[in-house]
Write a protein that holds these residues in place. Structure first.
Motif, PDB file in Angstrom:
ATOM      1  N   LEU A 103       0.824  -1.204   0.000  1.00  0.00           N
ATOM      2  CA  LEU A 103       0.000   0.000   0.000  1.00  0.00           C
ATOM      3  C   LEU A 103       0.861   1.259   0.000  1.00  0.00           C
ATOM      4  O   LEU A 103       0.552   2.243   0.659  1.00  0.00           O
TER       5      LEU A 103
ATOM      6  N   ARG B  35      -7.780 -12.152  -2.296  1.00  0.00           N
ATOM      7  CA  ARG B  35      -8.467 -11.437  -3.347  1.00  0.00           C
ATOM      8  C   ARG B  35      -8.942 -12.370  -4.477  1.00  0.00           C
ATOM      9  O   ARG B  35      -8.180 -13.139  -5.021  1.00  0.00           O
TER      10      ARG B  35
ATOM     11  N   ARG C  73     -12.871 -15.338  -2.579  1.00  0.00           N
ATOM     12  CA  ARG C  73     -13.866 -15.463  -1.516  1.00  0.00           C
ATOM     13  C   ARG C  73     -15.003 -16.400  -1.895  1.00  0.00           C
ATOM     14  O   ARG C  73     -15.700 -16.900  -1.042  1.00  0.00           O
TER      15      ARG C  73
ATOM     16  N   GLU D  19       7.309  -4.292  -3.750  1.00  0.00           N
ATOM     17  CA  GLU D  19       5.849  -4.204  -3.794  1.00  0.00           C
ATOM     18  C   GLU D  19       5.269  -5.171  -4.823  1.00  0.00           C
ATOM     19  O   GLU D  19       4.299  -5.866  -4.574  1.00  0.00           O
TER      20      GLU D  19
ATOM     21  N   ALA E 223       6.916  -5.661 -10.895  1.00  0.00           N
ATOM     22  CA  ALA E 223       7.065  -4.536 -11.822  1.00  0.00           C
ATOM     23  C   ALA E 223       7.715  -3.323 -11.165  1.00  0.00           C
ATOM     24  O   ALA E 223       8.176  -2.417 -11.849  1.00  0.00           O
ATOM     25  N   THR E 224       7.765  -3.298  -9.832  1.00  0.00           N
ATOM     26  CA  THR E 224       8.275  -2.098  -9.160  1.00  0.00           C
ATOM     27  C   THR E 224       9.686  -2.283  -8.613  1.00  0.00           C
ATOM     28  O   THR E 224      10.168  -1.427  -7.875  1.00  0.00           O
TER      29      THR E 224
ATOM     30  N   ARG F 157      -5.404   8.991   1.121  1.00  0.00           N
ATOM     31  CA  ARG F 157      -4.274   8.385   0.432  1.00  0.00           C
ATOM     32  C   ARG F 157      -4.263   6.883   0.696  1.00  0.00           C
ATOM     33  O   ARG F 157      -4.070   6.081  -0.214  1.00  0.00           O
TER      34      ARG F 157
ATOM     35  N   GLU G 266      -4.443   3.928  -2.009  1.00  0.00           N
ATOM     36  CA  GLU G 266      -3.411   2.896  -2.105  1.00  0.00           C
ATOM     37  C   GLU G 266      -4.042   1.505  -2.161  1.00  0.00           C
ATOM     38  O   GLU G 266      -3.529   0.612  -2.827  1.00  0.00           O
ATOM     39  N   ARG G 267      -5.159   1.343  -1.455  1.00  0.00           N
ATOM     40  CA  ARG G 267      -5.819   0.034  -1.520  1.00  0.00           C
ATOM     41  C   ARG G 267      -6.347  -0.236  -2.926  1.00  0.00           C
ATOM     42  O   ARG G 267      -6.309  -1.365  -3.415  1.00  0.00           O
TER      43      ARG G 267
ATOM     44  N   ASP H 121      -3.425  -1.103  -5.167  1.00  0.00           N
ATOM     45  CA  ASP H 121      -3.056  -2.484  -4.908  1.00  0.00           C
ATOM     46  C   ASP H 121      -4.050  -3.426  -5.592  1.00  0.00           C
ATOM     47  O   ASP H 121      -3.674  -4.394  -6.237  1.00  0.00           O
ATOM     48  N   PHE H 122      -5.320  -3.096  -5.467  1.00  0.00           N
ATOM     49  CA  PHE H 122      -6.382  -3.934  -6.025  1.00  0.00           C
ATOM     50  C   PHE H 122      -6.263  -4.052  -7.546  1.00  0.00           C
ATOM     51  O   PHE H 122      -6.419  -5.119  -8.112  1.00  0.00           O
TER      52      PHE H 122
ATOM     53  N   GLU I 165      -3.563  -3.452  -9.243  1.00  0.00           N
ATOM     54  CA  GLU I 165      -2.176  -3.791  -9.589  1.00  0.00           C
ATOM     55  C   GLU I 165      -1.521  -2.732 -10.462  1.00  0.00           C
ATOM     56  O   GLU I 165      -0.975  -3.028 -11.518  1.00  0.00           O
TER      57      GLU I 165
ATOM     58  N   GLN J  37       0.740  -0.493  -8.984  1.00  0.00           N
ATOM     59  CA  GLN J  37       1.756   0.094  -8.109  1.00  0.00           C
ATOM     60  C   GLN J  37       2.918   0.687  -8.908  1.00  0.00           C
ATOM     61  O   GLN J  37       3.476   1.711  -8.550  1.00  0.00           O
ATOM     62  N   ALA J  38       3.268  -0.004  -9.992  1.00  0.00           N
ATOM     63  CA  ALA J  38       4.473   0.395 -10.730  1.00  0.00           C
ATOM     64  C   ALA J  38       4.291   1.742 -11.425  1.00  0.00           C
ATOM     65  O   ALA J  38       5.272   2.366 -11.816  1.00  0.00           O
TER      66      ALA J  38
ATOM     67  N   ARG K 215       2.397   4.301 -10.087  1.00  0.00           N
ATOM     68  CA  ARG K 215       1.828   5.217  -9.105  1.00  0.00           C
ATOM     69  C   ARG K 215       2.244   6.663  -9.370  1.00  0.00           C
ATOM     70  O   ARG K 215       1.433   7.573  -9.319  1.00  0.00           O
TER      71      ARG K 215
ATOM     72  N   PHE L 259     -10.716  -7.582 -13.462  1.00  0.00           N
ATOM     73  CA  PHE L 259     -10.861  -6.478 -12.516  1.00  0.00           C
ATOM     74  C   PHE L 259     -12.330  -6.113 -12.332  1.00  0.00           C
ATOM     75  O   PHE L 259     -12.771  -5.851 -11.222  1.00  0.00           O
TER      76      PHE L 259
ATOM     77  N   ASP M 186     -13.791  -8.720 -10.181  1.00  0.00           N
ATOM     78  CA  ASP M 186     -13.262  -8.605  -8.814  1.00  0.00           C
ATOM     79  C   ASP M 186     -13.908  -7.439  -8.070  1.00  0.00           C
ATOM     80  O   ASP M 186     -14.230  -7.540  -6.894  1.00  0.00           O
TER      81      ASP M 186
ATOM     82  N   HIS N 215     -15.753  -8.129  -4.828  1.00  0.00           N
ATOM     83  CA  HIS N 215     -15.072  -7.695  -3.613  1.00  0.00           C
ATOM     84  C   HIS N 215     -15.802  -6.559  -2.902  1.00  0.00           C
ATOM     85  O   HIS N 215     -15.991  -6.587  -1.695  1.00  0.00           O
TER      86      HIS N 215
END
Lengths: 659, 271
Positions: free
Chosen positions: A38, A149, A152, A264, A267-268, B137, B141-142, B145-146, B148, B150-151, B153, B201, B204, B208
């Motif tokens: 996160l 994820r 469920r 993370e 890719a990062t 923030r 971020e969640r 992450d969900f 994907e 992150q790279a 950001r 996605f 999901d 979710h």
């Protein structure tokens, strides 16, 4: 260092679960692991890790994992997966990390062979593969997942959330006080600690069984030789199934108590590397290369002043940087200029790359180009090569500080003995030598002698300074007609280090001299041609240009000059070469999917060209069927040039002796 | 797979909607409903009125006739910002992101309606404003992450490939914590792999967060795979409405949308 007093003694603490308890007791508030999640680096202390591992181990015991069972661990580098390894070991079970990017069929073989009863998977992707495998696999009983994820709505009784296992573990521990400690006490150094499957480029993967002693002693010896402490930070980003990661991110971390950091996502990695600034780092040559390429591209886009400054100081760094790093004498003027360069260029550059805190960086796996190697060393990054394999618990040789060169892999690691067979094959023996291949006594007998020597399958020799040089796979090394050694891969690597040469295939076994096929690098040579206003129409046209042949000839002659100075290989200088009219391609079966030349296939396919290489002809007519991408076929006709190259007399032995 | 997800009663009902631009009839007497927690696809040929329908739902267009009931409240007119405040978020057919801003900043704009602190507090980054920003923030971020991402950001959105920009747009819509998510061609212009990712996605998100999703899509394979129900529009009329299987079997849909019957009708006429 205050840590010296608390540094664990691996003779008493002879398993990882005992070491973990030691760290939790003696330095429980120090950071054991970090993971970027996160957007923030989350961290766990040794005490927290020990608690997690205990709960998990008890949970796995409640799930039915017993001494001697195998636990499959599948996923990216995640703290929980590392803890799974330790938890399995605490129970006396054997963790088997799997390559996370393997397809379900490949995974099925390893799971079947290892007879893993429980698998811990990172996420839905891995769980889906396991669900696909499970119906045909008799051993696999339970699956635990880390990231819920997308899962469920999976309603399988054998599928468990990691959290639920931890909860189960706490209950189990409450019901069975003293269970965990008793299990840990039962583990001992001679037990099998882990099973790592070799990726298996030839034939089926083999399960290499390593004992605690193998991993612990090898890890400790390397730490001592390199002077690494509990203050190191390392980045865990290479596959957990690979022995290197198992030693660098798990074994050595537990022996010395340094901090392991998980990126993370895959890719990062480069961003995380920069943020973190590890002190201890491993990367295969291609990663160093891609980092350097990004630097160079950005430098070419920079302003005039910055560019001038960069190139000026990089020249100085190349002249004296490696000597300064090696502690060799350097003139005062150069030393001062290097200081200025460090302030203006090298330090900021290292900082952008994430290398500003590096104390030790390793590379291994394939040959590294001298320019690439020297670039990092010149700016003060202590990159060293090592030579290792799964069967050795990594370390066979390591380059000692101050004796680092691009073409050797260093001297034997502590307690490791090396001998060279008359055939040229390298054998080693030492504390890290594997126990056996799981359920494969024939392969074990083939690889390991009764006295404990292990066949590496690599050909090499010791140079005058006692450094090992690996030149090729032993089975590919041949002899020229006059009996001198011929190592095709060594020549090809030397050629490929030139930016204009993308691929090369050398021939010479049983022949009078060495000949070579060259593939030019279309991008690099194309750029070069554009700068010289040389028009061309595609690869075949460019490859047949007289100017291009001149360019490549210079490179080949440079290789010959280098070889002339080499007492073992001066006989295998390249006499004639040609530039192929097409690029070698995996789609045509000429390369493997990992871009390695399939030598025999190429030799067969281009037989007429090889004959021409060994005749007096200066051109050879080629006519070949080519397949277009849309499936149509056509015919390609051309006259291919063959060039004779200058060779150099071997350096006089006297001169070598003097050097 | 959808077994655990309870599809509830109607979240949004559209009744007898008609919309004209001058003399052009974009929508004629359309009625359907979107049920809680479902994935509803709106399909139809070009110019069928699909985007117009989404624009009506989130208050961008105002229909001349008909009414919309959202969460039990019937309304004749609603402004887009009111729709947003009530939990309707959307993405656009032509990506509408702030190109010069980073992925993270773009997603943070999706939180704008949730921010309570006055402007000057935020500008000065004072106590409560700082706390609030940290919370937002963390929420973003969640989502990062969900989905994907992150790279990317910190990457300016303008530098990203098209498929990723679409994902950022979805992220921004999710940042508003919508109850109803409207996706206008989320998979247009994507290659097969990107489409598969996006499908995953969308499913999901639905599973979710329990978000109700209405999407417009041209790729029939995608539509039939991921949606619970399908509404078919053609020339502003509703042709059919039902599960993918029902719609696939509907003769009016086959005739008009898949267009196979034109030759048959022609040949039948010739005979």
């Amino acid at each position: 260092m205050g840590d010296a007093a608390t540094a664990p003694d691996t003779r008493l603490l002879d398993t990882f679960s005992k070491l973990l308890r030691h760290h939790a007791e003696h330095r429980g508030d120090r950071i054991a692991m970090r993971e970027k999640d996160l957007g923030i680096w989350q961290s766990w202390t040794w005490a927290e890790v020990a608690g997690q591992v205990r709960d998990l181990a008890c949970g796995l015991a409640a799930l039915g994992l017993k001494r001697g069972d195998r636990l499959a661990v599948i996923g990216d580098n995640r703290p929980r997966l590392y803890w799974s390894i330790c938890a399995a070991q605490a129970l006396g079970a054997v963790p088997v990390p799997l390559y996370q990017d393997a397809a379900a069929e490949e995974m099925a073989f390893v799971l079947e062979h290892a007879e893993a009863r429980i698998a811990i998977a990172e996420d839905q992707e891995q769980v889906d593969k396991l669900l696909q495998i499970k119906p045909d696999n008799k051993a696999l009983e339970q699956i635990v997942f880390d990231d819920p994820r997308g899962l469920r709505n999976y309603r399988h009784a054998f599928l468990h959330d990691y959290e639920s296992i931890l909860a189960k573990g706490r209950d189990y521990a409450a019901a069975n006080p003293g269970f965990y400690d008793a299990e840990v006490a039962r583990t001992k150094g001679a037990d099998v600690s882990t099973m790592l499957y070799t990726s298996g480029t030839t034939g089926r993967p083999k399960g290499v069984m390593l004992s605690y002693d193998n991993v612990l002693i090898t890890a400790r010896n390397a730490l001592q030789r390199e002077g690494l402490t509990a203050d190191e930070d390392t980045l865990a980003y290479l596959p957990m199934a690979w022995v290197g990661d198992h030693i660098f991110s798990y074994g050595q971390a537990l022996v010395s108590g340094f901090t392991v950091n998980c990126p993370e996502s895959s890719a990062t990695v480069l961003t995380d590397l920069r943020e973190l600034g590890p002190t201890y780092f491993f990367a295969p040559p291609r990663i160093y290369e891609s980092i350097l390429t990004t630097v160079m591209i950005r430098m070419e886009d920079a302003g005039w002043l910055k560019r001038r400054m960069f190139h000026y100081f990089m020249d100085i760094a190349r002249r004296c940087g490696t000597r300064i790093l090696d502690g060799k004498p350097v003139s005062l003027a150069d030393r001062l200029l290097y200081r200025v360069g460090a302030l203006l260029v090298y330090q900021p550059l290292k900082n952008t790359l994430g290398f500003s805190r590096i104390r030790l960086a390793y590379t291994a796996g394939e040959a590294i180009g001298p320019d690439l190697f020297d670039f990092y060393r010149a700016i003060g990054v202590n990159v060293k090569q090592l030579y290792g394999m799964t069967e050795a618990s990594v370390f066979v040789t390591i380059q000692p500080d101050g004796e680092v060169r691009a073409d050797t892999v260093g001297t034997p690691a502590p307690e490791v003995e090396i001998k060279i067979e008359p055939s040229g094959e390298v054998l080693f023996r030492g504390p890290g030598v594997f126990q056996e291949y799981y359920k494969n006594p024939e392969a074990t007998a083939e690889a390991k002698t009764a006295e404990g020597w292990v066949h590496t399958g690599d050909a090499g020799f010791f140079d005058a300074d006692g450094h090992l040089r690996i030149i090729d796979r032993a089975k590919d090394v041949g002899k020229l007609a006059d009996g001198s050694m011929f190592a095709p891969k060594y020549l090809e690597n030397k050629l490929k280090f030139f930016p204009f040469i993308k691929e090369a295939v050398a021939f010479g076994d049983g022949r009078a001299h060495v000949g070579a096929f060259i593939n030019i690098d279309l991008e690099a040579v194309g750029n070069w041609a554009e700068r010289r206003n040389l028009p061309y129409g595609g690869y075949a046209d460019l490859a047949s240009r007289e100017e291009v042949y001149d360019l490549i000839q210079e490179n080949v002659e440079q290789v010959n000059r280098d070889l002339a100075g080499d007492s073992h290989l001066s006989g295998s200088q390249i006499r004639r070469f040609l530039v192929l009219y097409k690029e070698l391609d995996a789609d045509d079966g000429e390369l493997t999917r990992t871009r390695k030349v399939r030598r025999n296939f190429v030799a067969e396919r281009y037989g007429t060209l090889i004959e021409a290489l060994y005749s007096d002809a200066t051109t050879v007519p080629v006519e070949t069927e080519i397949r277009f991408e849309d499936g149509r076929t056509g015919t390609f006709r051309a006259e291919l040039r063959i060039r004779d190259v200058k060779t150099y007399p071997p350096a006089a032995p006297a001169a070598q002796a003097a050097a | 797979m959808h077994a655990a997800r309870q599809i509830g009663g109607p979240l949004l009902q559209v009744e007898n909607i008609s919309l004209s631009f001058g003399g052009v009839r974009a929508l004629a007497n359309i009625s359907f409903e979107i049920r809680e927690h479902e994935v509803l696809a709106i399909i139809g040929p070009n110019g069928a009125g699909k985007s117009s329908m989404l624009n009506v739902i989130n208050g961008f267009y105002h229909p001349q006739e008909g009414r919309i009931t959202y969460k039990g409240k019937t309304r004749a007119r609603m402004r887009p910002h009111q729709a947003a405040a009530q939990g309707i978020a959307r993405t656009f057919q032509n990506i509408a992101l702030f190109k010069g801003m980073s992925t993270l900043d773009n997603i943070m704009t999706g939180r704008l309606l949730k921010m309570r602190q006055p402007f000057f507090m935020q500008a000065l980054y004072l106590g409560p404003a700082k706390r609030e920003e940290l919370e937002h923030r963390a929420f973003c971020e969640r989502i990062i992450d969900f989905l994907e991402i992150q790279a990317i950001r910190k990457t300016p959105v303008g530098r990203l490939p098209y498929g990723l920009q679409k994902r950022v747009e979805l992220a921004r819509a999710l940042a508003a914590e919508p109850e109803l998510l409207l996706l206008d061609e989320p998979m247009a212009g994507m290659n097969v792999e990107e489409k598969e990712d996006m499908c995953r996605f969308v499913l999901d998100v639905n599973e979710h967060f329990g978000t109700t999703i209405a999407l417009i899509e041209h790729d029939m394979g995608v539509v039939m795979d991921i949606s619970d129900r399908v509404v078919v529009l053609d020339y502003g009329r509703k042709l059919a409405d039902g599960t993918p299987d029902e719609v696939r079997a509907d003769q009016a849909v086959i005739d008009a949308y898949l267009g196979v019957s034109h030759e048959e009708t022609a040949s039948a006429a010739a005979e």
